[in-house]
Design a protein around this motif. Structure first.
Motif, mmCIF file in Angstrom:
data_model
loop_
_atom_site.group_PDB
_atom_site.id
_atom_site.type_symbol
_atom_site.label_atom_id
_atom_site.label_comp_id
_atom_site.label_asym_id
_atom_site.label_seq_id
_atom_site.Cartn_x
_atom_site.Cartn_y
_atom_site.Cartn_z
ATOM 1 N N VAL A 28 0.840 -1.194 0.000
ATOM 2 C CA VAL A 28 0.000 0.000 0.000
ATOM 3 C C VAL A 28 0.874 1.241 0.000
ATOM 4 O O VAL A 28 0.626 2.202 -0.727
ATOM 5 N N LYS A 29 1.945 1.191 0.805
ATOM 6 C CA LYS A 29 2.815 2.355 0.965
ATOM 7 C C LYS A 29 4.156 1.869 1.487
ATOM 8 O O LYS A 29 4.221 0.887 2.229
ATOM 9 N N THR A 30 5.216 2.543 1.084
ATOM 10 C CA THR A 30 6.543 2.168 1.567
ATOM 11 C C THR A 30 7.252 3.384 2.152
ATOM 12 O O THR A 30 6.982 4.528 1.781
ATOM 13 N N SER A 31 8.144 3.101 3.078
ATOM 14 C CA SER A 31 9.056 4.122 3.599
ATOM 15 C C SER A 31 10.401 3.452 3.800
ATOM 16 O O SER A 31 10.548 2.233 3.622
ATOM 17 N N LYS A 32 11.363 4.204 4.217
ATOM 18 C CA LYS A 32 12.689 3.636 4.420
ATOM 19 C C LYS A 32 12.688 2.610 5.538
ATOM 20 O O LYS A 32 13.465 1.649 5.527
ATOM 21 N N ALA A 33 11.794 2.790 6.510
ATOM 22 C CA ALA A 33 11.812 1.937 7.701
ATOM 23 C C ALA A 33 10.765 0.837 7.697
ATOM 24 O O ALA A 33 10.886 -0.129 8.456
ATOM 25 N N SER A 34 9.729 0.978 6.852
ATOM 26 C CA SER A 34 8.643 -0.002 6.967
ATOM 27 C C SER A 34 7.865 -0.116 5.667
ATOM 28 O O SER A 34 8.006 0.703 4.749
ATOM 29 N N LEU A 35 7.031 -1.141 5.629
ATOM 30 C CA LEU A 35 6.090 -1.361 4.536
ATOM 31 C C LEU A 35 4.687 -1.337 5.105
ATOM 32 O O LEU A 35 4.444 -1.870 6.186
ATOM 33 N N GLN A 36 3.764 -0.747 4.379
ATOM 34 C CA GLN A 36 2.354 -0.904 4.701
ATOM 35 C C GLN A 36 1.762 -1.852 3.659
ATOM 36 O O GLN A 36 1.858 -1.602 2.463
ATOM 37 N N ILE A 37 1.186 -2.938 4.143
ATOM 38 C CA ILE A 37 0.705 -3.969 3.237
ATOM 39 C C ILE A 37 -0.770 -4.245 3.477
ATOM 40 O O ILE A 37 -1.324 -3.918 4.535
ATOM 41 N N LYS A 38 -1.373 -4.904 2.482
ATOM 42 C CA LYS A 38 -2.773 -5.291 2.564
ATOM 43 C C LYS A 38 -2.898 -6.706 2.010
ATOM 44 O O LYS A 38 -2.438 -6.985 0.898
ATOM 45 N N VAL A 39 -3.538 -7.597 2.804
ATOM 46 C CA VAL A 39 -3.730 -8.983 2.379
ATOM 47 C C VAL A 39 -5.197 -9.340 2.572
ATOM 48 O O VAL A 39 -5.727 -9.222 3.682
ATOM 49 N N PRO A 40 -5.882 -9.770 1.513
ATOM 50 C CA PRO A 40 -7.294 -10.143 1.650
ATOM 51 C C PRO A 40 -7.485 -11.334 2.591
ATOM 52 O O PRO A 40 -6.545 -12.059 2.919
ATOM 53 N N ALA A 41 -8.715 -11.544 3.005
ATOM 54 C CA ALA A 41 -9.049 -12.660 3.892
ATOM 55 C C ALA A 41 -8.649 -13.990 3.267
ATOM 56 O O ALA A 41 -8.814 -14.203 2.065
ATOM 57 N N VAL A 42 -8.096 -14.877 4.093
ATOM 58 C CA VAL A 42 -7.693 -16.230 3.684
ATOM 59 C C VAL A 42 -6.914 -16.160 2.365
ATOM 60 O O VAL A 42 -7.276 -16.777 1.366
#
Length: 738
Positions: A712-726
């Motif tokens: 969803v979004k990235t930075s130098k320190a982290s990732l923002q992710i999205k994973v659908p159900a199951v």
């Protein structure tokens, strides 16, 4: 460190089965090959049939296969070629009428039908028959010399879906022919050296080696353990070995050789022996074909989409794949050698047609478990009577479906930069689940279904660990004897009813060196040959567990619940009432449902950790540098059958004490594949809702979002992710050099 076997360009082998007999018109197949190439497949799978390819002795006709391989070469498609030696030619059965396998009661397994279904000709002729074995070797030599000339041949498969099925003799099995019985006696001579030693072990009175035979009616006798080990581990391995040797001696380019399982034999150690014969190993993967076990509470909910897809993901894919990956061994490729591409179809029973989301879930689950190659079954629907219009990535007509488009999309993405998938492996796990072939055969031969209990507890232990966010390795007894437990923090022994004292010494060494052993109830209540030690515990167990056996009873299943495994009570007073074990001392506040057995103990040096009322039903003992926990029930069962509402906490607390750290990102479970400085991070969402999560990079840098839909979004320190159900998402990162 051994070098992982690689294929041209370090490619991830991504293919599909295209040909076996019976088959569609070859011209139609030829028209399909360019489509597969265009979609991004880099390999096709061909299955030959001895019974078709040598219709008369010495007349080997491989023209149909050569035509397909030549077209594949023009398209730069690799070929994975599988042998079907068990489908022997009609002339073999006529020339060698005594080559048929024989059951315990003397019946002949007589099925010379010239057709590959239902089981690719299995069990086939007895390979201990010298005439048929020599004929098979001559055919493989001719085949390898002819087809080995093609430079696009990538590998050979000596036995698809290894096994003795169909088998009409239950666990005694086959083969009782004179040739195999002679080989069995030779093996026993090598194992025991003297007839006196064999008689002492079996408690028998044979006066001559020629009199020695396996059981013919009841399996619960000591010879059964050696007999089943011989047939499963020695006979089959020997069959794999001669086929492998014939290919290697006659293939001019010495391509790698492997075999694969229809599915792992959960609890058995034979998979480890079979894997060692070849250069790599694999299994079939049909996740929509039996994702449940009849003992699962969830079995009653199998009509629910979320429940079914969840069990396909964790059980049909990751559990089974982790088992086969472990049997394959480190630094050796593990393939999804047959991978479901279309609906399961058997006669009139047609299953659901997979959607793109199913293909994604299945493929990414296999990759997360460590697959280094995938070959779908198959590119078009089956035409055969038994599997009519099933299994294909494509329908009988047409050039596309959403399932082949999704499979191709994932295959192309993997092969953009394949090494972390084709050469990468999961890191070594912190927790090992122990596998013991003698225990497996003891359970096979014992009444009241201990084989079902072994399967249920082993699988339940895995599921509990999987939900925590822990990768698991399965470690087999012969590897334990070679020191394979060194480096693990915890070893779990499910349903440890039959333990050999010599084997237990190797486990004891693991504990003494600082590991934690967790075992189910009644460890070594029998030795591996079914004899009962006076102390009702494996020799040496009292010292390691710091406790004595006090009593054991069958415990009833919960009132009002369905009866799954409890036998009928003979009369009053046999069974204990339904019981929930309560944590004590360091495990205060935890609980665990007692399942099937309730063992009570008398601690000597151990600390009570589980109580059944006022009785001790679980102990934890400090043994030298390590710890040994004896849980007085079949602890894996309650993970999936009659689970408690709310937190159990027993195993979480013990694992925490051993320093085991789960790999979770909030509600997401993370699996890793590692190759050099790259890691593939797989984020598994076991929940019924889409999960958004921030994931620390911990010094890593992002390489790519594998399918372009997880970040969803990235930075130098982290990732923002999205994973659908199951579902499963995947990113590839680069770790800093150390």
């Amino acid at each position: 460190m051994p070098q992982m076997l690689s294929f041209p360009g370090n490619a991830f082998p991504f293919g599909t089965h295209v040909y076996r007999e019976p088959h569609q018109d070859q011209d139609e197949l030829m028209a399909d090959l360019p489509l597969l190439k265009k979609l991004g497949f880099n390999m096709i799978k061909i299955q030959e049939h001895w019974g078709i390819d040598e219709p008369r002795e010495g007349e080997v006709d491989l023209s149909r296969i050569e035509r397909i391989m030549a077209q594949a070469r023009k398209l730069e498609l690799g070929v994975y070629l599988g042998l079907t030696m068990e489908q022997a030619p009609a002339w073999v059965w006529r020339k060698y009428p005594d080559c048929r396998m024989v059951y315990a009661d003397g019946r002949i397994h007589n099925d010379p039908t010239q057709y590959c279904l239902p089981a690719d000709g299995k069990p086939g002729p007895c390979w201990d028959h010298p005439g048929v074995r020599a004929a098979g070797e001559r055919f493989i030599a001719a085949l390898a010399q002819r087809l080995g000339r093609f430079d696009n041949l990538w590998c050979w498969n000596t036995w698809q879906e290894i096994g003795f099925w169909p088998n009409d003799s239950a666990v005694l099995g086959m083969c009782y022919c004179p040739h195999t019985l002679t080989r069995f006696r030779d093996w026993l001579r090598a194992k025991y050296d003297t007839l006196e030693a064999l008689n002492r072990t079996w408690q028998c009175g044979f006066g001559d080696w020629a009199e020695v035979e396996p059981p013919r009616r009841s399996p619960f006798a000591p010879p059964f353990i050696d007999w089943r080990y011989f047939m499963d581990n020695v006979y089959i391995s020997r069959a794999l070995e001669w086929k492998t040797r014939a290919l290697r001696e006659n293939d001019p380019r010495k391509r790698p050789v492997f075999s694969h399982l229809g599915g792992p034999y959960i609890g058995a150690g034979a998979d480890w022996r079979w894997a060692k014969v070849g250069d790599f190993h694999g299994c079939s993967n049909y996740p929509a074909w039996g994702p449940f076990h009849g003992w699962d509470d969830a079995f009653a909910q199998r009509a629910d989409k979320r429940v079914t897809t969840f069990f396909e993901m964790w059980n049909a894919m990751m559990f089974r794949c982790d088992y086969v990956r472990s049997a394959t061994g480190r630094d050796r490729p593990f393939w999804g050698a047959e991978f479901q591409g279309g609906p399961i179809s058997t006669h009139l029973h047609k299953g659901r047609t997979p959607k793109a989301e199913d293909i994604r879930r299945w493929m990414l689950s296999g990759l997360a478990a460590g697959m280094n190659g995938i070959s779908f079954w198959n590119h078009r629907c089956e035409i055969s009577w038994q599997e009519c219009n099933g299994f294909g990535l494509l329908d009988p007509e047409g050039d596309t479906t959403e399932r082949i488009e999704e499979a191709a999309r994932i295959g192309r993405a993997v092969n953009e930069a394949p090494e972390v998938f084709s050469l990468g492996q999961p890191p070594r796990a912190q927790v090992a689940i122990l596998v013991n072939d003698d225990l497996y055969h003891f359970c096979q031969g014992t009444q009241n279904d201990p084989a079902g209990h072994l399967y249920a507890s082993l699988r339940g232990h895995y599921y509990r660990l999987w939900k925590m966010g822990l990768c698991v390795d399965f470690v087999e007894a012969e590897d334990v004897a070679q020191g394979a437990l060194a480096g693990y923090k915890v070893a779990i022994q499910p349903v440890s009813l039959a333990l050999d004292a010599a084997h237990f010494k190797h486990i004891t060494r693991f504990v003494a060196n600082g590991g934690m052993l967790i075992t189910d109830a009644c460890p070594g209540r029998f030795d591996k040959y079914g004899f009962c030690p006076r102390e009702q515990m494996v020799r040496g167990g009292r010292d390691v567990f710091g406790a004595k056996h006090r009593d054991v009873r069958i415990v009833r299943e919960p009132d009002g619940g369905r009866k799954i495994w409890t036998p009928d009570e003979r009369g009053w007073g046999e069974f204990a009432p339904p019981t929930v074990l309560e944590g004590a001392n360091d495990l205060a506040g935890t609980r665990l449902r007692a399942s099937f057995y309730l063992q009570t103990l008398e601690p000597t040096s151990a600390t009570p950790i589980l109580m059944a009322g006022t009785e001790v039903a679980g102990t934890l003992n400090r043994y030298k540098k390590g710890w040994a926990a004896l849980v007085g029930t079949f602890g894996g069962h309650s993970a999936l059958s009659h689970p408690l509402e709310g937190r159990e906490g027993v195993y979480e607390t013990l694992l925490d004490r051993a320093g085991v750290t789960p790999d979770r990102c909030g509600a997401l479970l993370r699996r890793r594949r590692v190759w050099q400085d790259q890691e593939a991070w797989f984020f598994i969402n076991p929940t019924d809702k889409t999960v958004r999560q921030t994931v620390p990079l911990d010094g890593a840098t992002l390489v790519r979002d594998l399918l372009g839909d997880t970040l969803v979004k990235t930075s130098k320190a982290s990732l923002q992710i999205k994973v659908p159900a199951v579902s499963v998402g995947c990113v590839v990162v680069r770790k800093p050099s150390t």
